[in-house]
Design an enzyme around this catalytic site. Structure first.
Site, PDB file in Angstrom:
ATOM      1  N   LEU A   1      -9.223  -2.094  12.679  1.00 23.16           N
ATOM      2  CA  LEU A   1     -10.540  -2.428  13.465  1.00 23.16           C
ATOM      3  C   LEU A   1     -11.451  -1.327  14.081  1.00 23.16           C
ATOM      4  CD1 LEU A   1      -8.895  -5.071  15.680  1.00 23.16           C
ATOM      5  CD2 LEU A   1     -10.412  -5.502  13.647  1.00 23.16           C
TER       6      LEU A   1
ATOM      7  N   GLY B   1      -4.802   4.510  16.415  1.00 21.77           N
ATOM      8  CA  GLY B   1      -4.317   5.108  15.331  1.00 21.77           C
ATOM      9  C   GLY B   1      -3.641   4.161  14.421  1.00 21.77           C
TER      10      GLY B   1
ATOM     11  N   SER C   1       8.326  -4.572  13.074  1.00 19.85           N
ATOM     12  CA  SER C   1       8.166  -4.025  14.346  1.00 19.85           C
ATOM     13  C   SER C   1       7.009  -4.752  14.806  1.00 19.85           C
ATOM     14  CB  SER C   1       7.499  -2.603  14.397  1.00 19.85           C
ATOM     15  OG  SER C   1       8.432  -1.646  13.898  1.00 19.85           O
TER      16      SER C   1
ATOM     17  N   ARG D   1     -18.056  -0.775   9.033  1.00 21.17           N
ATOM     18  CA  ARG D   1     -16.803  -1.152   9.769  1.00 21.17           C
ATOM     19  C   ARG D   1     -17.316  -1.658  11.122  1.00 21.17           C
ATOM     20  NH1 ARG D   1     -11.712  -0.672   8.827  1.00 21.17           N
ATOM     21  NH2 ARG D   1     -12.067   1.229   7.291  1.00 21.17           N
TER      22      ARG D   1
ATOM     23  N   ASN E   1       0.034  -6.040  16.784  1.00 15.69           N
ATOM     24  CA  ASN E   1      -0.088  -6.254  15.303  1.00 15.69           C
ATOM     25  C   ASN E   1       1.526  -6.302  14.920  1.00 15.69           C
ATOM     26  OD1 ASN E   1      -0.701  -6.181  12.701  1.00 15.69           O
ATOM     27  ND2 ASN E   1      -0.406  -3.663  12.688  1.00 15.69           N
ATOM     28  N   THR E   2       1.813  -7.127  13.988  1.00 21.92           N
ATOM     29  CA  THR E   2       3.256  -7.052  13.401  1.00 21.92           C
ATOM     30  C   THR E   2       3.043  -6.214  12.120  1.00 21.92           C
ATOM     31  OG1 THR E   2       2.696  -8.657  11.719  1.00 21.92           O
ATOM     32  CG2 THR E   2       3.419  -9.426  13.811  1.00 21.92           C
ATOM     33  N   HIS E   3       4.248  -5.180  11.927  1.00 25.01           N
ATOM     34  CA  HIS E   3       4.273  -4.428  10.782  1.00 25.01           C
ATOM     35  C   HIS E   3       5.789  -4.670   9.918  1.00 25.01           C
ATOM     36  CE1 HIS E   3       3.134  -0.875   8.411  1.00 25.01           C
ATOM     37  NE2 HIS E   3       4.383  -0.403   8.709  1.00 25.01           N
TER      38      HIS E   3
ATOM     39  N   ARG F   1      -7.332  -4.904   7.582  1.00 23.02           N
ATOM     40  CA  ARG F   1      -8.326  -3.943   7.858  1.00 23.02           C
ATOM     41  C   ARG F   1      -8.116  -3.228   9.166  1.00 23.02           C
ATOM     42  NH1 ARG F   1     -11.873  -3.831   3.381  1.00 23.02           N
ATOM     43  NH2 ARG F   1     -11.902  -5.787   2.693  1.00 23.02           N
TER      44      ARG F   1
END
Ligand code: GRF
Length: 200
Positions: free
Chosen positions: A92, A142, A135, A64, A106-108, A90
């Site tokens: 990071l 995390g 969100s 990674r 990030n979109t979640h 993935r």
């Protein structure tokens, strides 16, 4: 004009919405590059909008860390002011997150901190909740645990499966990420301030 890099893995429907929004001359940000960890279907949207693309195939690296280093080099070429993870499937590596956070979002497809992780929609269905959500967060080290910038509830309807529920959530994700990018670009939303004052 805020410059944005978008990283994807899949169909890129959220990317497309951002490209569409940014094509409006009145929108204060533009997408300068689209990157992916694989030959993502969503590259087609970037090509349609004349946006450059790059690919750093995860499978071609031993770790990674090495993959992330290459991704970081690509981002350095384009020097975006903001990075948006829009369906990048993935995690990071920490050094890349540390380099970019809080200028990496990030979109979640869930109402965080409910249902973090790769299966937010499936997990909400399995839990039998009446509503889930979407969100937009700042990425930290995390799993979907960074400061929340915007979120909205989405109902779970009788008979929903993972696909129908996800397709109901995605338009909300799109609206939220476009609005967050706009607010970052205008200075209305100060990511450094949010990160500095976020409760751990
Ligand atoms: C979005 O729900 C995103 O939040 C999730 O994967 C989906 C990406 O969809 N991680 P698309 O590739 O933008 O269509």
């Amino acid at each position: 004009m805020l410059t944005v890099a978008v990283l994807i893995s899949g169909t890129g429907s959220n990317l497309r919405a951002l490209l569409e929004a940014a094509a409006d001359p009145g929108f204060p940000a533009r997408v300068v590059v689209v990157g992916a960890d694989r030959q993502a279907e969503g590259f087609a949207h970037a090509e349609e909008y004349g946006t450059p693309t790059f690919m750093v195939p995860y499978a071609q690296f031993d770790s990674r860390q090495e993959w992330g280093a290459q991704l970081g080099e690509q981002l350095a070429v384009w020097r975006p002011e903001l990075v948006v993870l829009s369906g990048l499937m993935r995690l990071l590596p920490p050094n890349l997150v540390d380099e970019w956070s809080p200028r990496i979002l990030n979109t979640h497809p869930a109402y965080l901190p409910e249902f973090p992780g790769a299966h937010g929609v499936r997990d909400a269905l399995a839990a039998g909740v009446a509503q889930t959500g979407a969100s937009v967060i700042i990425v930290d080290n995390g799993v979907d645990s960074g400061p929340i910038l915007a979120q909205e509830r989405v109902p779970v309807l009788p008979g929903d499966d993972e696909h129908t529920l996800h397709e109901r959530i995605k338009p909300v994700e799109r609206r939220l990420i476009i609005d967050v990018v706009r607010r970052v670009a205008t200075g209305e939303l100060d990511l450094a301030h949010v990160a500095a004052t976020a409760t751990p």
